[in-house]
Design a protein around this motif. Structure first.
Motif, PDB file in Angstrom:
ATOM      1  N   PRO B 146      37.367  20.751  48.666  1.00 48.98           N
ATOM      2  CA  PRO B 146      37.134  21.718  48.007  1.00 48.98           C
ATOM      3  C   PRO B 146      38.340  22.024  46.929  1.00 48.98           C
ATOM      4  N   VAL B 148      41.140  23.976  45.055  1.00 50.80           N
ATOM      5  CA  VAL B 148      41.727  25.149  45.080  1.00 50.80           C
ATOM      6  C   VAL B 148      42.268  25.385  43.618  1.00 50.80           C
ATOM      7  N   ASP B 153      49.454  34.868  36.484  1.00 50.43           N
ATOM      8  CA  ASP B 153      48.812  36.373  36.546  1.00 50.43           C
ATOM      9  C   ASP B 153      48.635  36.894  35.231  1.00 50.43           C
ATOM     10  N   THR B 154      47.543  37.672  35.113  1.00 50.31           N
ATOM     11  CA  THR B 154      46.693  38.077  33.913  1.00 50.31           C
ATOM     12  C   THR B 154      47.546  38.744  32.790  1.00 50.31           C
ATOM     13  N   TYR B 159      48.733  32.703  30.309  1.00 51.44           N
ATOM     14  CA  TYR B 159      47.268  33.095  30.936  1.00 51.44           C
ATOM     15  C   TYR B 159      46.422  33.188  30.011  1.00 51.44           C
ATOM     16  N   LYS B 171      34.648  34.580  32.374  1.00 48.40           N
ATOM     17  CA  LYS B 171      35.526  35.079  33.621  1.00 48.40           C
ATOM     18  C   LYS B 171      35.851  33.977  34.522  1.00 48.40           C
ATOM     19  N   ILE B 172      37.174  33.870  34.968  1.00 51.33           N
ATOM     20  CA  ILE B 172      37.427  32.948  36.044  1.00 51.33           C
ATOM     21  C   ILE B 172      37.123  33.647  37.261  1.00 51.33           C
ATOM     22  N   ALA B 173      36.626  32.290  37.990  1.00 49.75           N
ATOM     23  CA  ALA B 173      36.085  32.497  39.535  1.00 49.75           C
ATOM     24  C   ALA B 173      36.839  33.407  40.413  1.00 49.75           C
ATOM     25  N   LYS B 174      36.382  34.245  41.195  1.00 47.63           N
ATOM     26  CA  LYS B 174      36.943  35.268  42.031  1.00 47.63           C
ATOM     27  C   LYS B 174      37.987  34.722  43.044  1.00 47.63           C
ATOM     28  N   ASN B 175      37.575  33.422  43.498  1.00 49.83           N
ATOM     29  CA  ASN B 175      38.386  32.770  44.457  1.00 49.83           C
ATOM     30  C   ASN B 175      39.709  32.310  44.067  1.00 49.83           C
ATOM     31  N   CYS B 176      39.895  32.247  42.563  1.00 51.33           N
ATOM     32  CA  CYS B 176      41.162  31.572  41.795  1.00 51.33           C
ATOM     33  C   CYS B 176      42.404  32.381  42.450  1.00 51.33           C
ATOM     34  N   GLU B 177      43.640  31.690  42.876  1.00 47.51           N
ATOM     35  CA  GLU B 177      44.847  32.198  43.228  1.00 47.51           C
ATOM     36  C   GLU B 177      45.522  32.498  41.998  1.00 47.51           C
ATOM     37  N   TYR B 178      46.424  33.732  41.992  1.00 47.04           N
ATOM     38  CA  TYR B 178      47.199  34.120  40.711  1.00 47.04           C
ATOM     39  C   TYR B 178      48.530  33.995  41.335  1.00 47.04           C
ATOM     40  N   VAL B 179      49.528  33.343  40.727  1.00 49.79           N
ATOM     41  CA  VAL B 179      50.932  33.245  40.943  1.00 49.79           C
ATOM     42  C   VAL B 179      51.922  33.966  39.593  1.00 49.79           C
ATOM     43  N   ARG B 188      53.226  25.666  44.050  1.00 52.66           N
ATOM     44  CA  ARG B 188      52.146  25.781  44.891  1.00 52.66           C
ATOM     45  C   ARG B 188      51.173  24.345  44.749  1.00 52.66           C
TER      46      ARG B 188
END
Lengths: 381, 275
Positions: B146, B148, B153-154, B159, B171-179, B188
């Motif tokens: 899968p 990742v 960050d927004t 971004y 809109k970006i998928a909800k499971n996206c990680e933000y740093v 990462r």
């Protein structure tokens, strides 16, 4: 006037001066107290003042019911449900780590280990609290996240054993003892041992089966709820150990010796006398630990993944989550302060919720403590 | 001892007076965190060459830079995006005429773990990955793991560029990680086998693998000739074109000089001109 009259007048003046000084001092102390209270009130007022425009403009429904968090989208959406969820699951996870370990450590320190060992170990545990949270965050991101990704299954197995075995054994013991109550005295010990054996065997088998299943798990991303839960749990440990150990100590020697004199074993004394007597302090320790975990920002911002989602299924702690504190810290930069955009006010709305949560936790702890105190004093007759 | 301290304070006083007298011209720069490093490097160099000018650079975000220019609290607004219509209107309304100077170009590189066999993605594939429609690397020619997805960050201009160039409003998928930074994305990705992320070209190194996008690898040349698709200009805005020969003029045109280009390349951006 004679000499005594003089000195009388002098002493009157002196006592008036002293009274004045005392009044001034009292006034000063009142002012200091009032200032600290005013600071708290002003913080609440200020946050509420900037939070209310958000609720007025955007309403309550989206904020509390939607999981779509796109503050920079056009149109933007501010569904914070997943963020509340993130804070909740991370805090729960941290407590699942910190409460069993912390209470076990406190018990060991206060009643089981020799005094000299306690004197050496307690400061070391308390030194954990002095490590800056960014150092914990760095560890979580650079060491622990890759470890989870590369050896996920093994790490999970070790964690399950470490966290579930001690309370499991305790539960086994308590259930065994409870089951032997009310049975004729000659067979009671036998019943107890058989129960303990059966339950212990079931516990070990259960844990082995769980570990077996977890051993095959692969973790895609190490920046997840589990990672920060563990780190936050470790960060909350010193608070929980220190405060609950103090409470256990405060239960006193008399109580313990009274219990021993009645023929109770050390385990019975600990579980049935010392812990109940210290329970208010233990509850306070746990709530302090909860506050530490829920308010922590740097670690969650660095290592929780910050994905605003409710994982599927909801208890899947191996997926990234986003917390209240991380959202406030991370979104503050570009939020429009001058014009007062929604994106700015929503952060204050989140802060207000966080503040209310900690208030609520404080109230609950206060209520528990008071109820406990009343019961203890009522029970003495 | 007393004399020594008197001498020291006298020197300090003289120093302050001298500085006060020397700093005749003052330039205030405010705006984007992306353009900030360029503005700072320029300011450092400029003040070394022209000690009579003092320049302060703050980084409060592109939007705040525009606002400062409009309410005259800065002379130069640095922005990682062009001014929006509303900002122009507000400027004209308070009798400010924003003039843009494109000082450098920036490209976003898509990065993956060095062990990932995937070499190329199309912009549509990148978008589908970040929308959550492509969930597994085997859908784009990689191993069966899968994906990742990792994003800045927004708040960041990085971004915003990704959002406008790739996501185009979706809109970006909800499971996206933000740093929180380019460096954190790289960290990462270099430690996560299944990760994909994006960083400014200046942040590329050999711990991560840059993908080609639509068959084009990100580099100074491909950004400049327009063949690399995820790129943007970086701006400085002034009120009207600065008076020729003034300190402000020399500062905002520093990017045209050889030294300016060198500094831009050192920071990791791409100069617009080539001397």
């Amino acid at each position: 006037m004679n000499k005594t009259g003089d000195s009388l007048i002098l002493s009157q003046a002196a006592s008036r001066f002293r009274r004045l000084a005392a009044a001034l001092m009292r006034g000063f102390l009142l002012l200091v107290t009032a200032l600290s209270m005013a600071a708290v009130l002003l913080i609440i007022l200020y946050i509420a003042r900037d939070a209310l425009p958000f609720f007025r403009l955007a309403g309550l429904k989206e904020f509390f019911a939607s999981t779509a968090w796109y503050p920079s989208g056009r149109p933007a959406s501010f569904g914070a449900l997943s963020i509340f969820f993130g804070s909740a699951i991370v805090t729960l996870g941290a407590m699942a780590v910190a409460i069993p370990l912390g209470l076990a450590a406190a018990l060991c320190l206060s009643d089981i280990l020799p005094f000299a060992v306690r004197q050496a170990v307690k400061p070391v545990i308390e030194a954990l609290a002095a490590i800056p949270s960014v150092a914990f965050g760095f560890f979580a991101l650079v060491v622990f996240a890759p470890l989870l990704q590369n050896n996920g299954g093994n790490v999970l197995t070790v964690m399950v054993w470490l966290i579930l075995l001690p309370p499991g054994l305790l539960l086994t013991y308590l259930t065994a003892e409870a089951s032997s109550r009310g049975i004729r005295e000659e067979v009671a010990p036998a019943v107890k041992w058989v129960m303990a054996g059966v339950l212990g065997w079931l516990l070990i088998r259960g844990l082995l089966a769980l570990a077996d299943r977890l051993g095959g798990v692969t973790i895609d991303s190490g920046a997840n709820a589990l990672n920060v839960s563990l780190i936050l749990g470790i960060m909350a440990l010193p608070t929980i150990v220190s405060v609950s150990e103090d409470a256990l100590q405060a239960a006193g020697r008399d109580l313990r010796e009274g219990s021993y004199a009645l023929g109770a074993t050390r385990a019975e004394t600990l579980l049935k006398v010392v812990i109940p007597a210290a329970s208010s302090g233990i509850v306070a320790a746990v709530i302090l630990g909860v506050m530490r975990a829920i308010g922590e920002t740097m670690v969650v911002w660095m290592a929780s993944g910050n994905a605003a989602q409710i994982p599927k299924p909801w208890f899947n702690v191996l997926s990234p989550v986003r917390t209240l504190t991380a959202t406030i810290a991370g979104d503050m930069g570009e939020a429009d302060q001058v014009l007062g955009s929604l994106r700015y006010h929503v952060l204050f709305a989140l802060a207000l919720i966080l503040l209310l949560l900690s208030f609520f936790a404080n109230l609950v702890s206060e209520w528990v403590l008071r109820r406990h105190r009343r019961r203890m004093s009522g029970g003495q007759k | 001892m007393k004399r020594l301290s008197a001498t020291v304070s006298g020197l300090l006083l003289a120093g302050t007076l001298l500085c006060g007298a020397a700093a005749r011209e003052k330039i205030v720069v405010d705006g984007s965190t992306t353009v900030g490093p360029i503005a700072k490097a320029f300011a450092e160099y400029f003040m070394k060459v022209n000690p009579e000018v003092s320049i302060t650079v703050s980084e409060s975000g592109s939007g705040n830079g525009a606002k400062s220019l409009v309410n005259k609290s800065c002379q130069v607004a640095t922005m990682s995006r062009a001014m929006k219509q509303g900002e122009y209107e507000a400027a004209v309304h308070s009798e400010i005429l924003p003039i843009s100077h494109v000082v450098a170009l920036d490209g976003l590189a898509m990065i993956v773990h060095p062990a990932n066999p995937v070499k190329n993605l199309t912009t549509d594939q990148v978008k589908a990955i970040y929308l959550g429609r492509i969930k597994n690397w085997n859908q784009v020619g990689g191993p069966n793991t899968p994906i990742v997805i990792i994003s800045r960050d927004t708040n960041s201009g990085t971004y915003e560029t990704f959002e406008t160039r790739i996501m185009k409003g979706e809109k970006i998928a909800k499971n996206c990680e933000y740093v929180g930074s380019n460096g954190a994305i790289r960290q990462r990705v270099q430690s996560t086998r299944a990760a994909v992320g994006y960083v400014g070209i200046g942040f590329l190194d050999n711990t991560v693998k840059a993908l080609s996008v639509n068959g084009v690898l990100p580099s100074l040349d491909t950004v400049k000739d327009g063949s690399y698709p995820i790129a943007r200009p970086l701006y400085m805005y002034t009120n009207d074109y600065p008076k020729m020969g003034s300190a402000l003029y020399r500062y905002v045109t520093l990017y045209l000089s050889k030294k300016g280009q060198q500094m831009i390349e050192e920071i990791g951006f791409i100069p617009v001109t080539n001397y």
